[in-house]
Design an enzyme around this catalytic site. Structure first.
Site, mmCIF file in Angstrom:
data_model
loop_
_atom_site.group_PDB
_atom_site.id
_atom_site.type_symbol
_atom_site.label_atom_id
_atom_site.label_comp_id
_atom_site.label_asym_id
_atom_site.label_seq_id
_atom_site.Cartn_x
_atom_site.Cartn_y
_atom_site.Cartn_z
ATOM 1 N N ARG A 259 0.889 -1.087 0.021
ATOM 2 C CA ARG A 259 0.177 -0.259 0.000
ATOM 3 C C ARG A 259 0.804 1.238 -0.112
ATOM 4 N NH1 ARG A 259 -2.854 -0.286 5.676
ATOM 5 N NH2 ARG A 259 -3.088 -2.423 5.440
ATOM 6 N N GLY A 260 0.299 2.230 -0.337
ATOM 7 C CA GLY A 260 0.994 3.615 -0.464
ATOM 8 C C GLY A 260 1.264 3.916 -2.005
ATOM 9 N N ALA A 261 1.207 5.178 -2.499
ATOM 10 C CA ALA A 261 1.403 5.422 -3.792
ATOM 11 C C ALA A 261 2.674 5.089 -4.179
ATOM 12 C CB ALA A 261 0.886 6.691 -4.110
ATOM 13 N N CYS B 82 -3.420 9.486 7.064
ATOM 14 C CA CYS B 82 -3.162 8.530 6.560
ATOM 15 C C CYS B 82 -1.450 7.765 6.560
ATOM 16 C CB CYS B 82 -3.307 8.375 4.810
ATOM 17 S SG CYS B 82 -3.391 6.668 4.100
ATOM 18 N N ASP C 144 -2.210 10.474 -3.656
ATOM 19 C CA ASP C 144 -2.396 9.541 -4.503
ATOM 20 C C ASP C 144 -2.294 10.097 -6.001
ATOM 21 O OD1 ASP C 144 -2.902 6.723 -3.657
ATOM 22 O OD2 ASP C 144 -3.323 8.051 -2.059
ATOM 23 N N LYS D 276 -6.262 9.831 0.523
ATOM 24 C CA LYS D 276 -7.073 9.255 1.223
ATOM 25 C C LYS D 276 -8.506 9.788 1.697
ATOM 26 C CE LYS D 276 -7.733 6.282 4.689
ATOM 27 N NZ LYS D 276 -8.275 4.596 4.515
#
Length: 313
Positions: free
Chosen positions: A17-19, A121, A190, A201
């Site tokens: 996860r995480g851009a 986030c 993102d 988020k």
């Protein structure tokens, strides 16, 4: 192809996860796959691998840009193409690593000694700004949101405490209650659209609204590969909606309750004071220039823009 399918599932399920992490993981996956792809169907197999990865998280433009960057490989022979994929993947991975460091160095200049910073986030870019300020001897405290329903805020507080930074964890709905105790807000991204809007988020836009009301600077830490070339041509960003079971248990769902679970929301550029990128701190209005000049999408071939476009309708 099995390793590509496994990688796609890790992205889809948010195991990765995480851009920034997603983008790097996709580049690494394509690089490893290129080493094994057959000589007979190299181009076909590479394209299938790219489309499989692209179909996992429609909102994360970092994934799109990572794959588009790697897939612009060249070469006459299959071996030349294979080496081109590997080289471009390594270039992109280096871009991810150096961009985050530069964002920290640039962004920390806007964090003064004694500041309390709010974040939302779990953004590696946003945390690089906070951590760099701390490393440079500034006394910094952080208020971090839980970031429901996936609780990314728990990762954030762990990482901040490991860095020796004081942090307070709050529920998402308490943002407005605490906003007057904050000197600035730093969040990640993102996607940044061509008009300078932020896709991030869910809950980010409410924080931006509260910050605007309280006259608290709202800053976005975003690598330039998170800027969306597709929005330059009028395409809207798809807001991913995730499984209802992330929000409600089965005993609630079986009652026939309708659950909406958008993973992201949109923050208009009017609520953003500055976007901190690896090339400098810019106003959101400069997003168009970043896309056309930094990402080079002003006159790029249509094929590269529309790769797997059917998944983004």
């Amino acid at each position: 192809m099995e390793e590509v399918l496994e990688a796609a599932e890790k992205i889809r399920s948010m195991e990765v996860r995480g851009a920034a992490r997603i983008a790097r993981f996709a580049a690494e996956t394509l690089m490893k796959f290129a080493e094994k792809a057959s000589d007979e169907k190299f181009d076909e197999e590479m394209r299938f691998a790219a489309e499989t990865l692209l179909n996992t998280r429609p909102t994360a433009v970092s994934l799109y840009n990572a794959i588009n960057y790697v897939m612009r490989y060249s070469g006459e022979s299959v071996e030349e193409k294979r080496q081109s994929v590997i080289r471009r993947a390594r270039e992109f991975i280096n871009w991810v690593e150096t961009a985050q460091r530069k964002i920290g160095e640039i962004g920390e200049k806007r964090i003064k000694d004694g500041y309390t910073v709010m974040t939302h986030c779990n953004s590696s870019a946003a945390l690089s700004v906070i951590k760099k300020a701390h490393e440079n001897g500034k006394r910094v405290e952080v208020i971090a949101t839980e970031s429901r329903p996936r609780w990314q805020g728990h990762l954030t507080v762990k990482q901040l405490r490991e860095a020796g930074i004081e942090v307070t964890l709050i529920v998402d709905s308490a943002v407005r209650y605490f906003i007057n105790e904050v000197d600035c807000v730093v969040v990640g991204a993102d996607t940044i659209t061509a008009n300078g809007a932020l896709i991030n988020k869910i809950g980010t836009s409410q924080i931006a609204l509260a910050a605007k009301e309280a006259r608290v600077p709202f800053m976005v830490a975003a690598e330039t590969y998170k800027f969306s070339p597709k929005t330059l041509f009028g395409e809207l960003v798809v807001i991913e909606e995730r499984d209802a079971r992330e929000v409600a248990p089965e005993e609630i769902l079986k009652l026939g309750v309708k659950v909406r679970n958008p993973a992201f929301d949109v923050t208009p550029r009017d609520y953003i004071d500055v976007i901190i990128t690896e090339i400098g701190a810019i106003p959101p209005e400069m997003a168009y220039i970043v896309i056309t000049e930094r990402l080079g999408y002003a006159g790029i071939e249509e094929e590269e823009i529309t790769l797997n476009s059917r998944h983004f309708d």
